[in-house]
Design a protein around this motif. Structure first.
Motif, mmCIF file in Angstrom:
data_model
loop_
_atom_site.group_PDB
_atom_site.id
_atom_site.type_symbol
_atom_site.label_atom_id
_atom_site.label_comp_id
_atom_site.label_asym_id
_atom_site.label_seq_id
_atom_site.Cartn_x
_atom_site.Cartn_y
_atom_site.Cartn_z
ATOM 1 N N TRP A 115 0.838 -1.195 0.000
ATOM 2 C CA TRP A 115 0.000 0.000 0.000
ATOM 3 C C TRP A 115 0.877 1.250 0.000
ATOM 4 C CZ3 TRP A 115 -3.911 2.626 -1.245
ATOM 5 C CH2 TRP A 115 -4.279 3.802 -0.592
ATOM 6 N N SER A 116 0.616 2.160 -0.952
ATOM 7 C CA SER A 116 1.330 3.434 -1.013
ATOM 8 C C SER A 116 0.729 4.365 0.037
ATOM 9 C CB SER A 116 1.221 4.044 -2.415
ATOM 10 O OG SER A 116 1.943 5.255 -2.470
ATOM 11 N N SER A 117 1.414 4.475 1.153
ATOM 12 C CA SER A 117 0.866 5.111 2.345
ATOM 13 C C SER A 117 1.581 6.419 2.667
ATOM 14 C CB SER A 117 1.005 4.128 3.523
ATOM 15 O OG SER A 117 0.306 4.564 4.661
ATOM 16 N N LEU A 118 1.182 7.059 3.750
ATOM 17 C CA LEU A 118 1.868 8.232 4.311
ATOM 18 C C LEU A 118 1.551 8.266 5.802
ATOM 19 C CD1 LEU A 118 1.161 10.869 1.490
ATOM 20 C CD2 LEU A 118 3.418 10.034 2.149
ATOM 21 N N LEU A 119 2.251 9.121 6.536
ATOM 22 C CA LEU A 119 2.022 9.201 7.981
ATOM 23 C C LEU A 119 0.768 10.002 8.311
ATOM 24 C CD1 LEU A 119 5.617 9.840 9.421
ATOM 25 C CD2 LEU A 119 4.393 7.675 9.185
ATOM 26 N N ASN A 120 0.213 9.751 9.491
ATOM 27 C CA ASN A 120 -0.918 10.531 9.987
ATOM 28 C C ASN A 120 -0.363 11.791 10.639
ATOM 29 O OD1 ASN A 120 -3.026 11.599 11.696
ATOM 30 N ND2 ASN A 120 -4.108 9.657 11.420
ATOM 31 N N VAL A 121 -0.476 12.909 9.940
ATOM 32 C CA VAL A 121 0.145 14.165 10.392
ATOM 33 C C VAL A 121 -0.572 14.727 11.615
ATOM 34 C CG1 VAL A 121 0.790 16.509 9.694
ATOM 35 C CG2 VAL A 121 0.926 14.631 8.046
ATOM 36 N N THR A 122 -1.887 14.555 11.678
ATOM 37 C CA THR A 122 -2.627 15.040 12.851
ATOM 38 C C THR A 122 -2.091 14.366 14.108
ATOM 39 O OG1 THR A 122 -4.604 15.387 11.499
ATOM 40 C CG2 THR A 122 -4.922 15.306 13.881
ATOM 41 N N GLU A 123 -1.882 13.054 14.035
ATOM 42 C CA GLU A 123 -1.351 12.313 15.186
ATOM 43 C C GLU A 123 0.100 12.678 15.468
ATOM 44 O OE1 GLU A 123 -1.909 8.121 14.665
ATOM 45 O OE2 GLU A 123 -4.108 8.277 14.712
ATOM 46 N N LEU A 124 0.924 12.698 14.414
ATOM 47 C CA LEU A 124 2.346 13.001 14.575
ATOM 48 C C LEU A 124 2.560 14.374 15.208
ATOM 49 C CD1 LEU A 124 5.376 12.356 13.971
ATOM 50 C CD2 LEU A 124 5.004 13.315 11.687
ATOM 51 N N SER A 125 1.727 15.346 14.804
ATOM 52 C CA SER A 125 1.881 16.725 15.292
ATOM 53 C C SER A 125 1.067 16.989 16.561
ATOM 54 C CB SER A 125 1.474 17.716 14.198
ATOM 55 O OG SER A 125 0.070 17.641 13.959
ATOM 56 N N LYS A 126 0.447 15.917 17.085
ATOM 57 C CA LYS A 126 -0.427 16.053 18.273
ATOM 58 C C LYS A 126 -1.481 17.148 18.079
ATOM 59 C CE LYS A 126 2.705 14.113 21.723
ATOM 60 N NZ LYS A 126 3.669 13.520 20.795
ATOM 61 N N GLY A 127 -2.039 17.183 16.865
ATOM 62 C CA GLY A 127 -3.127 18.104 16.568
ATOM 63 C C GLY A 127 -2.714 19.484 16.094
ATOM 64 N N ALA A 128 -1.403 19.755 16.039
ATOM 65 C CA ALA A 128 -0.942 21.084 15.605
ATOM 66 C C ALA A 128 -1.152 21.295 14.104
ATOM 67 C CB ALA A 128 0.532 21.278 15.949
ATOM 68 N N LEU A 129 -1.084 20.202 13.333
ATOM 69 C CA LEU A 129 -1.260 20.273 11.878
ATOM 70 C C LEU A 129 -2.386 19.307 11.493
ATOM 71 C CD1 LEU A 129 2.525 20.150 10.816
ATOM 72 C CD2 LEU A 129 1.104 22.194 11.067
ATOM 73 N N PRO A 130 -3.639 19.732 11.669
ATOM 74 C CA PRO A 130 -4.763 18.813 11.491
ATOM 75 C C PRO A 130 -5.345 18.762 10.083
ATOM 76 C CG PRO A 130 -5.558 20.862 12.431
ATOM 77 C CD PRO A 130 -4.082 21.030 12.224
ATOM 78 N N LYS A 131 -4.737 19.480 9.125
ATOM 79 C CA LYS A 131 -5.416 19.613 7.830
ATOM 80 C C LYS A 131 -4.695 18.967 6.647
ATOM 81 C CE LYS A 131 -8.177 23.534 9.154
ATOM 82 N NZ LYS A 131 -8.531 24.942 8.949
ATOM 83 N N VAL A 132 -3.687 18.138 6.931
ATOM 84 C CA VAL A 132 -2.969 17.499 5.817
ATOM 85 C C VAL A 132 -3.717 16.206 5.466
ATOM 86 C CG1 VAL A 132 -0.700 16.850 4.919
ATOM 87 C CG2 VAL A 132 -0.864 18.477 6.806
ATOM 88 N N LYS A 133 -4.861 16.406 4.843
ATOM 89 C CA LYS A 133 -5.796 15.296 4.615
ATOM 90 C C LYS A 133 -5.227 14.208 3.706
ATOM 91 C CE LYS A 133 -10.012 18.028 5.221
ATOM 92 N NZ LYS A 133 -11.143 18.628 4.492
ATOM 93 N N HIS A 134 -4.428 14.610 2.704
ATOM 94 C CA HIS A 134 -3.933 13.601 1.765
ATOM 95 C C HIS A 134 -2.889 12.690 2.409
ATOM 96 C CE1 HIS A 134 -0.934 16.782 1.206
ATOM 97 N NE2 HIS A 134 -0.163 15.936 0.566
#
Length: 318
Positions: A115-134
């Motif tokens: 699966w061509s995946s990516l990290l969960n930015v909301t989790e990684l940033s502890k909610g500081a960057l909640p809008k990186v939907k892709h």
């Protein structure tokens, strides 16, 4: 003689999928035991015919039609699955597509799902960057794939080198100096990937190292380069054009205004800004090293220097 293993490649006419097709069919040793089934929406298009010329079988399937996915995977051993968030600009659509592919793979008894995946930015940033939907939607699909028990590996493509020449790295007013303009400091590390050239090299390594890579994330990048290092290498490769080249840290609003001029919706402007901030504030891969991901490779990756020399936007530079 044992039958060849079939690897189904979604997005086979796109950057990532096309790279996978080329890497497998361009390797005479790999071709002895593997065959490629390229999935595209329209098998009559010239891009699909080009796949057949490389030696791939082509099948038509639509990510929004689950029945077609089952047919595409029938009898296959492995699958490379990828979605294009920017086509619909909808996390819900992407999630639905990703889950449908995983369900079809489970039903087909696929032995190695990539699966061509990516990290969960909301989790990684502890909610500081909640809008990186892709990023977040692909990470949630990864969670879903893991929950199904599918034997899977997760390929996380780095920052596309192709986004830079003539795009983020271009001649800028008032003096037409070559400028790498992003809303992050020049010291920010960016994991660069030659998507078309190198995605397939990673996927090939994953297929050849199934036991070693099952359940793992493979970080798809040549190396971390800071913006300053990218500009420094540009100056060395193109000494004349590079005399005044520089990295410029754009104010956040200026970056969004530039994106706005391309016709992107406001929501996407903020998404891409937070995507850039991710690299500086939390790390594109959350600070992960690349050594283990490189250990599965049999092919040399493209350096930033090599990519610049072949980039159409830089072709007339000296």
């Amino acid at each position: 003689m044992a039958a060849k293993k079939v690897v189904v490649v979604f997005g086979a006419t796109g950057g990532q999928g096309g790279s996978v097709v080329k890497a497998i069919l361009g390797d005479s040793k790999m071709k002895e035991s593997w065959t490629v089934r390229g999935v595209t929406r329209d098998v009559s298009k010239p891009s699909a015919k080009a796949l057949e010329e490389q030696g791939a079988e082509t099948v038509a399937a639509d990510l929004n039609d689950a029945a077609t996915l089952k047919d595409a995977m029938k009898g296959a051993y492995a699958v490379f699955a990828v979605t294009n968030y920017w086509e619909s600009k909808s996390a819900d659509v992407e999630m639905k597509q990703g889950k449908a592919m995983a369900d079809a793979a489970k039903e087909a008894g696929i032995q190695h799902y990539i699966w061509s995946s990516l990290l969960n930015v909301t989790e990684l940033s502890k909610g500081a960057l909640p809008k990186v939907k892709h990023f977040d939607s692909k990470a949630k699909i990864e969670d879903y794939v893991r929950s199904t028990g599918l034997p899977a590996t997760f390929f996380l493509p780095g920052f596309y080198m192709s986004n830079l020449p003539g795009g983020m790295f271009r001649q800028a007013p008032p003096n037409n100096d070559w400028t790498l303009a992003l809303p992050i400091p020049g010291s920010t590390p960016v994991p660069l990937l030659n998507t078309v050239g190198d995605t397939g090299k990673f996927v090939k390594g994953i297929l050849l190292n199934r036991e070693k890579t099952l359940g793992k994330r493979i970080y798809g990048a040549t190396d971390y380069y800071t913006l300053d290092e990218m500009v420094k290498e540009f100056k060395e490769v193109f000494p004349e054009a590079g005399k005044t080249a520089k990295a410029a840290e754009l104010p956040h609003q200026v970056f969004k205004d530039i994106l706005g001029k391309t016709g992107l919706p406001e929501e996407a402007e903020e998404e891409l800004l937070q995507n850039m901030r991710l690299m500086n504030e939390f790390g594109y891969y959350g600070g992960a090293k690349l050594d283990e991901s490189h250990s599965i490779l049999v092919d040399k990756l493209t350096t930033w220097e090599e990519f610049m020399k072949s980039a159409p936007a830089f072709k007339d530079l000296k």
